[in-house]
Scaffold this motif. Sequence first.
Motif, PDB file in Angstrom:
ATOM      1  N   VAL A 309       4.651  -0.076  75.777  1.00 49.37           N
ATOM      2  CA  VAL A 309       5.783  -0.927  76.153  1.00 49.37           C
ATOM      3  C   VAL A 309       6.232  -0.683  77.590  1.00 49.37           C
ATOM      4  CG1 VAL A 309       6.642  -1.323  73.810  1.00 49.37           C
ATOM      5  CG2 VAL A 309       7.403   0.700  75.064  1.00 49.37           C
ATOM      6  N   GLY A 310       5.996   0.524  78.109  1.00 47.85           N
ATOM      7  CA  GLY A 310       6.363   0.810  79.495  1.00 47.85           C
ATOM      8  C   GLY A 310       5.277   0.440  80.480  1.00 47.85           C
ATOM      9  N   LYS A 311       4.155  -0.052  79.981  1.00 50.34           N
ATOM     10  CA  LYS A 311       3.019  -0.407  80.845  1.00 50.34           C
ATOM     11  C   LYS A 311       2.648  -1.874  80.660  1.00 50.34           C
ATOM     12  CE  LYS A 311       0.892   4.077  81.650  1.00 50.34           C
ATOM     13  NZ  LYS A 311      -0.385   4.832  81.618  1.00 50.34           N
ATOM     14  N   MET A 312       1.635  -2.150  79.851  1.00 40.08           N
ATOM     15  CA  MET A 312       1.112  -3.510  79.745  1.00 40.08           C
ATOM     16  C   MET A 312       2.156  -4.527  79.287  1.00 40.08           C
ATOM     17  SD  MET A 312      -1.170  -1.074  79.187  1.00 40.08           S
ATOM     18  CE  MET A 312      -2.340  -0.581  80.450  1.00 40.08           C
ATOM     19  N   TYR A 313       3.170  -4.060  78.563  1.00 39.43           N
ATOM     20  CA  TYR A 313       4.214  -4.973  78.096  1.00 39.43           C
ATOM     21  C   TYR A 313       5.445  -4.962  79.008  1.00 39.43           C
ATOM     22  CZ  TYR A 313       1.431  -5.458  73.881  1.00 39.43           C
ATOM     23  OH  TYR A 313       0.406  -5.733  72.991  1.00 39.43           O
ATOM     24  N   ASN A 314       5.318  -4.360  80.174  1.00 42.45           N
ATOM     25  CA  ASN A 314       6.421  -4.297  81.135  1.00 42.45           C
ATOM     26  C   ASN A 314       6.037  -5.101  82.377  1.00 42.45           C
ATOM     27  OD1 ASN A 314       7.763  -3.097  83.618  1.00 42.45           O
ATOM     28  ND2 ASN A 314       8.924  -2.077  82.014  1.00 42.45           N
ATOM     29  N   GLU A 315       6.774  -6.174  82.647  1.00 38.92           N
ATOM     30  CA  GLU A 315       6.398  -7.078  83.736  1.00 38.92           C
ATOM     31  C   GLU A 315       6.496  -6.420  85.104  1.00 38.92           C
ATOM     32  OE1 GLU A 315       8.376 -10.817  83.468  1.00 38.92           O
ATOM     33  OE2 GLU A 315       7.426 -11.340  81.559  1.00 38.92           O
ATOM     34  N   ASP A 316       7.458  -5.559  85.303  1.00 45.33           N
ATOM     35  CA  ASP A 316       7.575  -4.886  86.597  1.00 45.33           C
ATOM     36  C   ASP A 316       6.378  -3.963  86.833  1.00 45.33           C
ATOM     37  OD1 ASP A 316       9.980  -5.934  87.711  1.00 45.33           O
ATOM     38  OD2 ASP A 316      11.106  -4.815  86.222  1.00 45.33           O
ATOM     39  N   TRP A 317       5.946  -3.267  85.786  1.00 45.90           N
ATOM     40  CA  TRP A 317       4.774  -2.392  85.891  1.00 45.90           C
ATOM     41  C   TRP A 317       3.550  -3.216  86.282  1.00 45.90           C
ATOM     42  CZ3 TRP A 317      -0.017  -1.908  83.612  1.00 45.90           C
ATOM     43  CH2 TRP A 317      -0.656  -0.662  83.722  1.00 45.90           C
ATOM     44  N   LEU A 318       3.412  -4.378  85.671  1.00 44.38           N
ATOM     45  CA  LEU A 318       2.273  -5.249  85.987  1.00 44.38           C
ATOM     46  C   LEU A 318       2.341  -5.775  87.415  1.00 44.38           C
ATOM     47  CD1 LEU A 318       2.168  -7.270  82.654  1.00 44.38           C
ATOM     48  CD2 LEU A 318       0.436  -5.656  83.424  1.00 44.38           C
ATOM     49  N   ARG A 319       3.539  -6.151  87.845  1.00 44.59           N
ATOM     50  CA  ARG A 319       3.685  -6.694  89.201  1.00 44.59           C
ATOM     51  C   ARG A 319       3.399  -5.632  90.260  1.00 44.59           C
ATOM     52  NH1 ARG A 319       8.054  -9.336  86.837  1.00 44.59           N
ATOM     53  NH2 ARG A 319       7.735 -11.576  86.647  1.00 44.59           N
ATOM     54  N   GLU A 320       3.855  -4.411  90.001  1.00 46.75           N
ATOM     55  CA  GLU A 320       3.633  -3.327  90.961  1.00 46.75           C
ATOM     56  C   GLU A 320       2.141  -3.108  91.216  1.00 46.75           C
ATOM     57  OE1 GLU A 320       5.646  -0.024  89.232  1.00 46.75           O
ATOM     58  OE2 GLU A 320       7.650  -0.868  89.592  1.00 46.75           O
ATOM     59  N   ARG A 321       1.324  -3.439  90.227  1.00 47.96           N
ATOM     60  CA  ARG A 321      -0.124  -3.262  90.366  1.00 47.96           C
ATOM     61  C   ARG A 321      -0.839  -4.559  90.721  1.00 47.96           C
ATOM     62  NH1 ARG A 321       2.500   0.010  87.821  1.00 47.96           N
ATOM     63  NH2 ARG A 321       1.955   2.211  87.693  1.00 47.96           N
ATOM     64  N   GLY A 322      -0.062  -5.606  90.972  1.00 52.81           N
ATOM     65  CA  GLY A 322      -0.642  -6.882  91.356  1.00 52.81           C
ATOM     66  C   GLY A 322      -1.320  -7.615  90.218  1.00 52.81           C
ATOM     67  N   PHE A 323      -1.016  -7.223  88.961  1.00 55.64           N
ATOM     68  CA  PHE A 323      -1.650  -7.852  87.807  1.00 55.64           C
ATOM     69  C   PHE A 323      -0.957  -9.144  87.395  1.00 55.64           C
ATOM     70  CE2 PHE A 323      -3.330  -3.582  85.899  1.00 55.64           C
ATOM     71  CZ  PHE A 323      -4.196  -3.479  86.970  1.00 55.64           C
ATOM     72  N   LEU A 324       0.322  -9.266  87.701  1.00 50.43           N
ATOM     73  CA  LEU A 324       1.089 -10.399  87.200  1.00 50.43           C
ATOM     74  C   LEU A 324       1.703 -11.166  88.353  1.00 50.43           C
ATOM     75  CD1 LEU A 324       2.000 -11.673  84.503  1.00 50.43           C
ATOM     76  CD2 LEU A 324       4.110 -10.357  84.702  1.00 50.43           C
ATOM     77  N   LYS A 325       1.344 -12.415  88.452  1.00 42.73           N
ATOM     78  CA  LYS A 325       1.935 -13.293  89.462  1.00 42.73           C
ATOM     79  C   LYS A 325       2.359 -14.566  88.746  1.00 42.73           C
ATOM     80  CE  LYS A 325      -0.711 -11.462  93.334  1.00 42.73           C
ATOM     81  NZ  LYS A 325      -1.707 -11.717  94.393  1.00 42.73           N
TER      82      LYS A 325
END
Length: 453
Positions: A309-325
């Motif tokens: 929940v703190g990683k793949m299900y966390n949008e900020d975590w994804l954005r920080e790694r450039g995974f979610l735009k």
Amino acid sequence: MWYNNILETIGNTPLVKLNVIPKDIKATVLAKIETTNPGNSIKDRMALKMIEDAEKSGKLKPGGTIIEGTSGNTGMGLAIAAVIKGYKCIFTTTDKQSKEKVDALRAFGAEVIVCPTNVDPEDQRSYYSVSTRLEREVPNSWKPNQYDNPSNTQANYEQTGPEIWEQTEGKITHLIVGAGTGGTISGAGKYLKEKNPAIQVLGIDTYGSVFKKYKETGIFDKNEIYPYITEGIGEDFLPQNVNFEVIDYFEKVSDKDAALMTREIARKEGIFAGNSSGSAVAGLMQMKDRFKEGDVVVIIFPDHGSRYVGKMYNEDWLRERGFLKDEKLTARTIISKESDQEIVTIDAEETILKAINIIKSLNISQIPVTQHEMIIGKITESDILDALLENPALKSHPVKDIITSPFPFVDLNTSIDKISSLINKENTAVLVEDEKGRFKIITQYDIINAISA
């Protein structure tokens, strides 16, 4: 009917059809939901088997300590069995594992030692090496060594493989499994191939792991090894439990594709699964041309989404790694609506009077304070007012006498939700560094302006 203890509930997990994600695949795609095990993962099976075999051989004695290097799921299975059987546990893990996994292990009374990821397995700091050293040092201890312990593979040969065969009535044509220790894919795959040699066993690997190249060339290439985010899949060495003769083919899946597909499984299939399940389904979609009508494809879903929940299900975590735009506002989009001018700052040695004049002339309410061109704090209208009401003579004092903590820093991919949560009475703004290395300030007014634009 009841069970005598929680260990008796391990296994007999359901097989569930995936309907939405693989809709363009003509084959029937089924997920083996291992999250229904008591530790919410497939590793419960082999953890109990390793313990029982060690008890029979005399390697694990009453009151002993179980020491293992684990990414979390094997540790959970071992910890649950240890509670029932009366053993202590010490686990070593890597700093790339989710906090939720570490906290879960500690919830069962285990001691957890976090080790660095970016070191060779032979390095004395690696979680493999630390667990080996502890086994030597701790009296009456036993290290399962899930990577090389044949009980790992045997558990899946005796349990997972037969369950899949029975649940599909022998119709399975392909088995897809993320390969880590190798026990699941090798054990279940071996059983299924014995029942029908035509069954294809497809392994999922990740970029940064050695499995795929070794399978295809027989070469262990250290140049293939680099840090990766995906959990539970791939390795930088060759565990003895990885039976390359059983595995027909490896498909590599990127960290980004694995993370995003993990979320898609929850949103489109209603299954709250972990990171390696996302990797396996992403691999399925990459290999879709392998499957035809009438095929029955079984994918192992090894663990539960609650550990991510703190990683793949966390949008900020994804954005920080450039995974979610996506279309959600971020710090980048907010500052893009501002002028191109850099923020005004004041040196800590300047007088409070100068700060007052800047605030008046520019009609602003707060100023970041610098020292040697580094931001060390802030000064606001209310800071100045409170100080002068107490002592009007402070106007001639340096700003550093009344500065408060600096505004929080965020990066350009931080979401508007996260930024809003950081702005409060103590922090009336946040700071961000733009692509040109210039500091920008984001206030509540900027957020409102960006939303309403």
